[in-house]
Structure formats: structure tokens, C-alpha cells
Motif scaffolding. Structure first.
Motif, PDB file in Angstrom:
ATOM      1  N   LEU A 302      52.819  29.259  80.318  1.00  0.00           N
ATOM      2  CA  LEU A 302      51.563  29.789  79.794  1.00  0.00           C
ATOM      3  C   LEU A 302      50.397  29.031  80.424  1.00  0.00           C
ATOM      4  CD1 LEU A 302      49.966  31.526  77.713  1.00  0.00           C
ATOM      5  CD2 LEU A 302      50.326  29.669  76.061  1.00  0.00           C
ATOM      6  N   ASP A 303      49.449  29.773  80.956  1.00  0.00           N
ATOM      7  CA  ASP A 303      48.219  29.191  81.499  1.00  0.00           C
ATOM      8  C   ASP A 303      47.045  29.637  80.638  1.00  0.00           C
ATOM      9  OD1 ASP A 303      48.915  27.918  84.245  1.00  0.00           O
ATOM     10  OD2 ASP A 303      49.920  29.867  84.298  1.00  0.00           O
ATOM     11  N   HIS A 304      46.287  28.674  80.111  1.00  0.00           N
ATOM     12  CA  HIS A 304      45.079  29.027  79.363  1.00  0.00           C
ATOM     13  C   HIS A 304      44.149  27.817  79.277  1.00  0.00           C
ATOM     14  CE1 HIS A 304      47.213  28.103  75.235  1.00  0.00           C
ATOM     15  NE2 HIS A 304      47.252  27.097  76.049  1.00  0.00           N
ATOM     16  N   ASN A 305      43.053  27.999  78.536  1.00  0.00           N
ATOM     17  CA  ASN A 305      41.977  27.007  78.523  1.00  0.00           C
ATOM     18  C   ASN A 305      41.428  26.908  77.103  1.00  0.00           C
ATOM     19  OD1 ASN A 305      39.679  25.496  78.870  1.00  0.00           O
ATOM     20  ND2 ASN A 305      38.751  26.821  80.412  1.00  0.00           N
ATOM     21  N   HIS A 306      41.583  25.754  76.487  1.00  0.00           N
ATOM     22  CA  HIS A 306      41.066  25.565  75.134  1.00  0.00           C
ATOM     23  C   HIS A 306      41.044  24.062  74.809  1.00  0.00           C
ATOM     24  CE1 HIS A 306      44.946  24.470  73.213  1.00  0.00           C
ATOM     25  NE2 HIS A 306      45.454  25.178  74.205  1.00  0.00           N
ATOM     26  N   PRO A 307      40.294  23.650  73.784  1.00  0.00           N
ATOM     27  CA  PRO A 307      40.309  22.237  73.383  1.00  0.00           C
ATOM     28  C   PRO A 307      41.704  21.857  72.882  1.00  0.00           C
ATOM     29  CG  PRO A 307      38.431  23.397  72.430  1.00  0.00           C
ATOM     30  CD  PRO A 307      39.335  24.436  72.983  1.00  0.00           C
ATOM     31  N   HIS A 308      42.194  20.671  73.259  1.00  0.00           N
ATOM     32  CA  HIS A 308      43.539  20.284  72.851  1.00  0.00           C
ATOM     33  C   HIS A 308      43.698  18.765  72.853  1.00  0.00           C
ATOM     34  CE1 HIS A 308      43.566  20.558  77.277  1.00  0.00           C
ATOM     35  NE2 HIS A 308      44.429  19.540  77.230  1.00  0.00           N
ATOM     36  N   HIS A 309      44.678  18.305  72.074  1.00  0.00           N
ATOM     37  CA  HIS A 309      45.171  16.936  72.138  1.00  0.00           C
ATOM     38  C   HIS A 309      46.456  16.949  72.964  1.00  0.00           C
ATOM     39  CE1 HIS A 309      42.625  16.735  68.503  1.00  0.00           C
ATOM     40  NE2 HIS A 309      42.513  15.443  68.762  1.00  0.00           N
ATOM     41  N   HIS A 310      46.878  15.804  73.412  1.00  0.00           N
ATOM     42  CA  HIS A 310      48.108  15.741  74.176  1.00  0.00           C
ATOM     43  C   HIS A 310      49.301  15.568  73.237  1.00  0.00           C
ATOM     44  CE1 HIS A 310      46.381  14.812  78.429  1.00  0.00           C
ATOM     45  NE2 HIS A 310      45.925  15.914  77.899  1.00  0.00           N
ATOM     46  N   ASP A 311      49.573  16.647  72.478  1.00  0.00           N
ATOM     47  CA  ASP A 311      50.722  16.658  71.575  1.00  0.00           C
ATOM     48  C   ASP A 311      51.944  17.149  72.344  1.00  0.00           C
ATOM     49  OD1 ASP A 311      50.318  19.374  71.879  1.00  0.00           O
ATOM     50  OD2 ASP A 311      49.384  19.627  69.912  1.00  0.00           O
ATOM     51  N   GLU A 312      52.986  17.511  71.598  1.00  0.00           N
ATOM     52  CA  GLU A 312      54.229  17.900  72.262  1.00  0.00           C
ATOM     53  C   GLU A 312      54.087  19.184  73.071  1.00  0.00           C
ATOM     54  OE1 GLU A 312      57.374  19.107  69.563  1.00  0.00           O
ATOM     55  OE2 GLU A 312      55.907  19.357  67.951  1.00  0.00           O
ATOM     56  N   HIS A 313      53.053  19.981  72.771  1.00  0.00           N
ATOM     57  CA  HIS A 313      52.829  21.213  73.523  1.00  0.00           C
ATOM     58  C   HIS A 313      51.932  21.004  74.741  1.00  0.00           C
ATOM     59  CE1 HIS A 313      53.847  22.795  69.441  1.00  0.00           C
ATOM     60  NE2 HIS A 313      54.546  23.639  70.152  1.00  0.00           N
ATOM     61  N   HIS A 314      51.320  19.844  74.852  1.00  0.00           N
ATOM     62  CA  HIS A 314      50.345  19.618  75.911  1.00  0.00           C
ATOM     63  C   HIS A 314      50.672  18.338  76.679  1.00  0.00           C
ATOM     64  CE1 HIS A 314      48.168  22.274  73.093  1.00  0.00           C
ATOM     65  NE2 HIS A 314      47.677  22.790  74.196  1.00  0.00           N
ATOM     66  N   GLN A 315      51.747  18.386  77.427  1.00  0.00           N
ATOM     67  CA  GLN A 315      52.135  17.281  78.293  1.00  0.00           C
ATOM     68  C   GLN A 315      51.913  17.723  79.733  1.00  0.00           C
ATOM     69  OE1 GLN A 315      53.034  14.236  77.071  1.00  0.00           O
ATOM     70  NE2 GLN A 315      52.567  15.132  75.063  1.00  0.00           N
ATOM     71  N   HIS A 316      50.778  17.337  80.312  1.00  0.00           N
ATOM     72  CA  HIS A 316      50.441  17.790  81.661  1.00  0.00           C
ATOM     73  C   HIS A 316      49.585  16.751  82.371  1.00  0.00           C
ATOM     74  CE1 HIS A 316      47.392  19.633  78.809  1.00  0.00           C
ATOM     75  NE2 HIS A 316      46.654  18.820  79.532  1.00  0.00           N
ATOM     76  N   GLU A 317      49.502  16.913  83.679  1.00  0.00           N
ATOM     77  CA  GLU A 317      48.661  16.053  84.500  1.00  0.00           C
ATOM     78  C   GLU A 317      47.257  16.639  84.584  1.00  0.00           C
ATOM     79  OE1 GLU A 317      49.671  13.166  85.656  1.00  0.00           O
ATOM     80  OE2 GLU A 317      51.681  13.488  84.806  1.00  0.00           O
TER      81      GLU A 317
END
Length: 353
Positions: A302-317
Motif C-alpha cells: 500500500l502506498d499513501h500519505n498521511h500523518p503517522h507514528h512508526h508503529d508496527e504498520h509503519h516500518q520504513h526508511e
């Protein structure tokens, strides 16, 4: 506040701000035409949010300024459809219907928005629903009916069909807005306000309405900024985190806040139906809040753009210098992952069951 309660609180706050608009409109704008009221409220929303966006952008970091409010081309049809149905067609049908429909009937029919919103979400967009959520939705709608019920007053003339059509337009709007809810909520709400406000304002002038005094104009636009603008921003955030049907259910509580504020502004002993409605809505909200939907599920790419924390769904460089501040906003990719945890049908959990 945990995510489990933060998202419902956001939806309920949106409902409270919107619900408070009705008695405030009665207190401030009783002499204006319906289209002028709608136009000024929406314009107040759009202009107020535009100013807020401008001030906010000055404080953003460079990479966030580049990402904020960047709607993708393929998302524009969803946004334009939402504006056309909810900001233009919906208010027009409502105003036409109100001219030939008793107020009591209109109040009852406005409860259809929550029903239509949920049905479209469940049937067309395949949003998951279980027995507890369905019963909660029924309780909230029943509370809305009790709150607006006037024995012997309800009948279904042609105007009632127009009011029902307005509810259907807003339900479509709610579901289409969810398709763009990953984007900047302020930008979405601002565009809706500016377009809907301009259309309703022009219609009011064409029908012979005149501009109100500067004091009334300012009061109307400030009311619209809070009751339509900030409320819609919170509504979009709730759509992002809760899904459409659940957000629509919480938002259906708005009339209860409106009646409560009316009783404060014009004190009187609440009738029995008020307490019945409050109990039914509170029960429905409780059923929704206690929901725990948990099962193994797989996230696709999934590619998208939104405010986020680096939780288990947001592990990226990151392709920019990141100072560690969270939440932050940028385009990012989710890689496939399979796991189990409690979740809502939010922007990361739109899977089949």
C-alpha cells in the motif's frame, strides 16, 4: 487516550460541534433565507480553514510542507463527487424539501443519513459489520427518531422525498470522502466549504436574498467555521481511523447535542422522549466503544500519505533527513505483513472477511 477511545472521541466531538450549530443558527440567523444560512456557514468553514492552513504551513518542516494537501490525480473524482453530492445537491434538496415539509417530519427523515451511510458502506464498499455494531447503529438511530418524534405530525408528502434524497446525497458524500481521507483533512474540508458555500450563496442571491449586517455576517461565518469547518475536519479524521459506517453512527448523535444546547439557551424541563433518546444513543455508543474486532489478517502493498507514528504498520526508511519527530507526514509504502490485533476498518484495514 488510547487509539481505541481516541477515534470515537474524535467522531463524537465532530457530532457535538455540528449539533450545536442548529440552535446557534436559530439564535443568530433566524431572519435569513435557508440558502443564505447554508452559504454563509459553508463559506465561513472554507475561509476559516484556508486561513488556518496558511498559518500552519508557515510552521511546517520542509518535507511536510511538500507533502501536506497533495491530493493525487486519481483521487480527485472521489473528492469532486463528495463535494457535488454533499455540498451542492444535498443542501439544495434539503432546502426545497423544507419549504413543503413539516419541521417534525423533516427532523425524523434526517435520521436516514446515518442509515444510508451505513448501508452504502456495508453493501457497496464491503466494510465489515458484526452484530454488536449493527445493534449499536439501530440504538443510535432509534434515539434519533425518539428525539425528533412528534406524535401526529409526521406525514410523507413530496417534500419528504426531497429530504430523504438530501440524506442519500450526504451518505454518498460520507462514503466518497472516506476514499480521500488519508489526505490532509483541513484541505478536504476547506475545498468542500469554499465550493459548497459559493454555490449556496449564489443561489440565495439569485432567489432575491440580500446580504445581512456585518455583525450577522461575522456571526454566521464564525458559527460555520466551528460547526461545519472544524467539525468536518474531525469527521474526516474519524473516517480515516474508524471507517464510514462507525463514523456515521457516532455522528448521528449530533441532534442530541443540539437539543441539549437548546435546553441550555432556552431553559425548560426536558420531555420524556429526550431521556429515552439519550439512553438509546448512549447505549448505542457504548456498544460501539466496547467493540473488539480481532482476527489474523494480511496487509497488501500500500502506498499513501498521511500523518503517522512508526508503529508496527509503519516500518520504513526515509528519503529525507528525519529528526525523529512523530507524528510526521510523507508518502510511504507498506510492505506485506500478516498479523493479529484488534482493529477498526481504518485506512490500513480495508480487507475482506
Amino acid at each position: 487516550m488510547s487509539a481505541r477511545f481516541n477515534a470515537p472521541f474524535t467522531a463524537l466531538l465532530a457530532a457535538a460541534l455540528f449539533g450545536a450549530t442548529t440552535p446557534l443558527a436559530k439564535a443568530l440567523l433566524g431572519t435569513l433565507s435557508p440558502f443564505m444560512v447554508a452559504g454563509l456557514f459553508y463559506l465561513g468553514s472554507g475561509v476559516g480553514l484556508a486561513i488556518t492552513i496558511f498559518l500552519r504551513r508557515a510552521k511546517l518542516r520542509a518535507h511536510e510542507r511538500a507533502n501536506k494537501g497533495q491530493l493525487r490525480f486519481r483521487e480527485l473524482p472521489w473528492l469532486f463527487g463528495a463535494i457535488a453530492t454533499g455540498g451542492v445537491a444535498g443542501p439544495a434538496l434539503l432546502m426545497l424539501g423544507l419549504n413543503v415539509t413539516p419541521a417534525a417530519t423533516s427532523s425524523l427523515l434526517l435520521n436516514l443519513e446515518g442509515v444510508f451511510t451505513a448501508l452504502i458502506a456495508w453493501i457497496v464498499f464491503r466494510e465489515n459489520v458484526d452484530r454488536q455494531i449493527f445493534l449499536g447503529m439501530l440504538a443510535i438511530i432509534a434515539g434519533g427518531v425518539a428525539l425528533s418524534w412528534h406524535p401526529g405530525s409526521a406525514r410523507l408528502p413530496l417534500g419528504a422525498l426531497l429530504v430523504a434524497g438530501a440524506c442519500a446525497c450526504w451518505a454518498i458524500d460520507n462514503n466518497l470522502t472516506r476514499k480521500v481521507s488519508t489526505n490532509d483533512a483541513m484541505v478536504i474540508a476547506c475545498l468542500k466549504g469554499l465550493v459548497a458555500g459559493s454555490v449556496n450563496f449564489v443561489i440565495a442571491l439569485l432567489l432575491g436574498a440580500s446580504l445581512p449586517s456585518a455583525t450577522t455576517l461575522a456571526a454566521a461565518m464564525l458559527t460555520g467555521f466551528a460547526g461545519y469547518g472544524i467539525s468536518l475536519v474531525l469527521f474526516v479524521l474519524a473516517l480515516r481511523n474508524l471507517g464510514t459506517a462507525r463514523t456515521g453512527a457516532y455522528f448521528s448523535v449530533a441532534p442530541l447535542f443540539g437539543v441539549t444546547l437548546s435546553l441550555i439557551l432556552w431553559p425548560e424541563l426536558p420531555p420524556l422522549l429526550f431521556w429515552i433518546a439519550a439512553a438509546l444513543m448512549a447505549f448505542g455508543v457504548w456498544l460501539h466503544i466496547r467493540e473488539r474486532h480481532e482476527h489474523p489478517h494480511t496487509h497488501d502493498v500500500l502506498d499513501h500519505n498521511h500523518p503517522h507514528h512508526h508503529d508496527e504498520h509503519h516500518q520504513h526508511e526515509h528519503d529525507f533527513q528525519w529528526d525523529g519527530t512523530e507524528p510526521h507526514t510523507h508518502a510511504h509504502r507498506h510492505m506485506p505483513i500478516t498479523h493479529t490485533h484488534a482493529h477498526f476498518p481504518d485506512i490500513h484495514h480495508r480487507h475482506s472477511h
